[in-house]
Design a protein around this motif. Structure first.
Motif, PDB file in Angstrom:
ATOM      1  N   SER A 107       0.703  -1.287  -0.083  1.00 21.16           N
ATOM      2  CA  SER A 107       0.040   0.078  -0.140  1.00 21.16           C
ATOM      3  C   SER A 107       0.844   1.394  -0.024  1.00 21.16           C
ATOM      4  CB  SER A 107      -0.849   0.089   1.239  1.00 21.16           C
ATOM      5  OG  SER A 107      -1.976  -1.111   1.120  1.00 21.16           O
ATOM      6  N   THR A 108       2.231   1.156  -0.216  1.00 19.57           N
ATOM      7  CA  THR A 108       3.003   2.137   0.104  1.00 19.57           C
ATOM      8  C   THR A 108       2.719   3.497  -1.016  1.00 19.57           C
ATOM      9  OG1 THR A 108       4.917   1.046   0.812  1.00 19.57           O
ATOM     10  CG2 THR A 108       5.159   3.233  -0.108  1.00 19.57           C
ATOM     11  N   ASN A 109       2.543   3.069  -2.361  1.00 17.02           N
ATOM     12  CA  ASN A 109       2.138   4.076  -3.155  1.00 17.02           C
ATOM     13  C   ASN A 109       0.749   4.528  -3.196  1.00 17.02           C
ATOM     14  OD1 ASN A 109       2.616   5.504  -5.810  1.00 17.02           O
ATOM     15  ND2 ASN A 109       1.702   3.672  -6.970  1.00 17.02           N
ATOM     16  N   VAL A 110       0.069   3.864  -2.767  1.00 16.79           N
ATOM     17  CA  VAL A 110      -1.741   4.192  -2.318  1.00 16.79           C
ATOM     18  C   VAL A 110      -1.567   5.232  -1.318  1.00 16.79           C
ATOM     19  CG1 VAL A 110      -3.624   3.644  -1.632  1.00 16.79           C
ATOM     20  CG2 VAL A 110      -2.613   2.084  -3.363  1.00 16.79           C
ATOM     21  N   VAL A 111      -0.917   4.764  -0.335  1.00 17.51           N
ATOM     22  CA  VAL A 111      -0.877   6.037   0.810  1.00 17.51           C
ATOM     23  C   VAL A 111      -0.222   7.293   0.427  1.00 17.51           C
ATOM     24  CG1 VAL A 111       0.039   6.305   3.181  1.00 17.51           C
ATOM     25  CG2 VAL A 111      -1.272   3.939   2.538  1.00 17.51           C
ATOM     26  N   HIS A 112       1.088   7.153  -0.431  1.00 19.81           N
ATOM     27  CA  HIS A 112       1.816   8.351  -0.791  1.00 19.81           C
ATOM     28  C   HIS A 112       0.831   9.569  -1.490  1.00 19.81           C
ATOM     29  CE1 HIS A 112       5.002  10.737  -2.330  1.00 19.81           C
ATOM     30  NE2 HIS A 112       4.573  10.508  -3.593  1.00 19.81           N
ATOM     31  N   LYS A 113       0.127   8.807  -2.658  1.00 12.45           N
ATOM     32  CA  LYS A 113      -0.730   9.359  -3.340  1.00 12.45           C
ATOM     33  C   LYS A 113      -2.110   9.848  -2.504  1.00 12.45           C
ATOM     34  CE  LYS A 113       0.184   7.232  -7.662  1.00 12.45           C
ATOM     35  NZ  LYS A 113       0.770   8.383  -8.247  1.00 12.45           N
ATOM     36  N   LEU A 114      -2.420   9.260  -1.655  1.00 10.54           N
ATOM     37  CA  LEU A 114      -3.615   9.866  -0.840  1.00 10.54           C
ATOM     38  C   LEU A 114      -3.155  10.899   0.104  1.00 10.54           C
ATOM     39  CD1 LEU A 114      -6.579   9.410   0.360  1.00 10.54           C
ATOM     40  CD2 LEU A 114      -5.582   7.744   2.172  1.00 10.54           C
ATOM     41  N   ARG A 115      -1.895  10.900   0.617  1.00  9.77           N
ATOM     42  CA  ARG A 115      -1.361  11.888   1.240  1.00  9.77           C
ATOM     43  C   ARG A 115      -1.232  13.100   0.619  1.00  9.77           C
ATOM     44  NH1 ARG A 115       3.460   8.757   4.227  1.00  9.77           N
ATOM     45  NH2 ARG A 115       2.413   7.748   5.879  1.00  9.77           N
ATOM     46  N   HIS A 116      -1.042  13.028  -0.769  1.00 11.41           N
ATOM     47  CA  HIS A 116      -1.105  14.482  -1.569  1.00 11.41           C
ATOM     48  C   HIS A 116      -2.179  14.760  -2.319  1.00 11.41           C
ATOM     49  CE1 HIS A 116       3.290  13.281  -1.101  1.00 11.41           C
ATOM     50  NE2 HIS A 116       3.361  14.397  -1.570  1.00 11.41           N
TER      51      HIS A 116
END
Length: 269
Positions: free
Chosen positions: A152-161
């Motif tokens: 989920s690293t990529n998903v969370v990164h995009k969600l934060r932005h």
């Protein structure tokens, strides 16, 4: 029933999702019956994010003014979370004959097909997310694609932005969906559903179509419904619109949470 928790569910597990400062019980009390009210028991793998989101749905749409029918969601969850098969087991225990749903993620779990099979056996609806429920939150703000292999690293990164309210999401165990984060989701359900449907139709299998999905509730298999028969696991998994021979673990990325909103009538299906 109160705060009683089944012993089988109380084994220590690796902490999942965010935790709350207090140690209040997260297991539900049975709600009062209401002739007009639709009651759904929904078991969650996580202890914070999913229950928070379900609470948001009830407070925002549960009156029935938009959906045409009042509904109440009873979350079934516990501190440190459940494994996928435990999600199905827990919701069965707390809902003898009521409508049941199970929310769980791909992550690095090994027995997800077995969890789907257990759900099919008694008619518990499945909301499976690959790699995680966080994808469903992200889809409120943007489309997404590309294999994630349970990470989920990529998903969370995009969600934060995606929105300032989620800037610190999943930092210091904060995976809540409260306050400004709920406000950020307002008016975006239709876009999230469209993005989730698009993932079904873009599945690498090639024969998956969101239009094939089924959201109409099915009576559960129980002593109260002796004439109902267990569902085929393949057909049950295909209620999301994926092809019968599209394996659940190959649906990467995907999330079935949109089916819950469609079933409740929150957005036109």
């Amino acid at each position: 029933m109160g705060d009683h928790q089944p012993e089988a569910m109380l084994k220590k597990q690796k902490r999942r999702r965010g935790s709350r400062d207090d140690e209040r019980s997260l297991m539900p009390a049975r709600p009062a019956e209401h002739k007009r009210e639709r009651v759904l028991y929904i078991a969650c793998e996580g202890e914070s994010t999913e229950p928070d989101y379900l609470d948001y749905l009830v407070k925002r749409f549960g009156s029935g003014e938009r959906t045409g029918q009042p509904f109440r969601i009873v979350p079934v969850c516990k501190a440190n979370g459940f494994l996928p098969q435990q999600v199905v087991e827990a919701v069965r225990q707390y809902a003898a004959k009521d409508e049941t749903w199970a929310l769980f993620d791909r992550d690095d779990h090994k027995r997800i097909p077995e969890a789907v099979e257990d759900a099919a056996a008694d008619g518990t609806e499945v909301c499976f997310s690959h790699p995680s429920f966080d994808l469903w939150l992200l889809l409120h703000f943007q489309a997404f694609g590309g294999r994630q292999s349970g990470n989920s690293t990529n998903v969370v990164h995009k969600l934060r932005h995606a929105d300032p309210a989620f800037k610190r999401f999943d930092k210091k165990n904060d995976k809540s969906v409260q306050g400004p984060r709920r406000q950020a989701l307002e008016g975006r359900a239709k876009a999230a559903i469209a993005h989730a449907k698009s993932l079904v139709s873009q599945c690498e299998h090639g024969a998956c179509k969101a239009g094939y999905h089924k959201a109409t509730p099915v009576d559960r298999v129980s002593p109260e419904n002796p004439d109902n028969l267990p569902q085929s696991p393949r057909k049950w998994a295909a209620r999301s619109g994926h092809a019968l021979d599209c394996k659940v673990l190959d649906r990467d990325p995907s999330t079935d949470v949109w089916r819950l909103l469609a079933s409740l009538g929150i957005e036109d299906d």
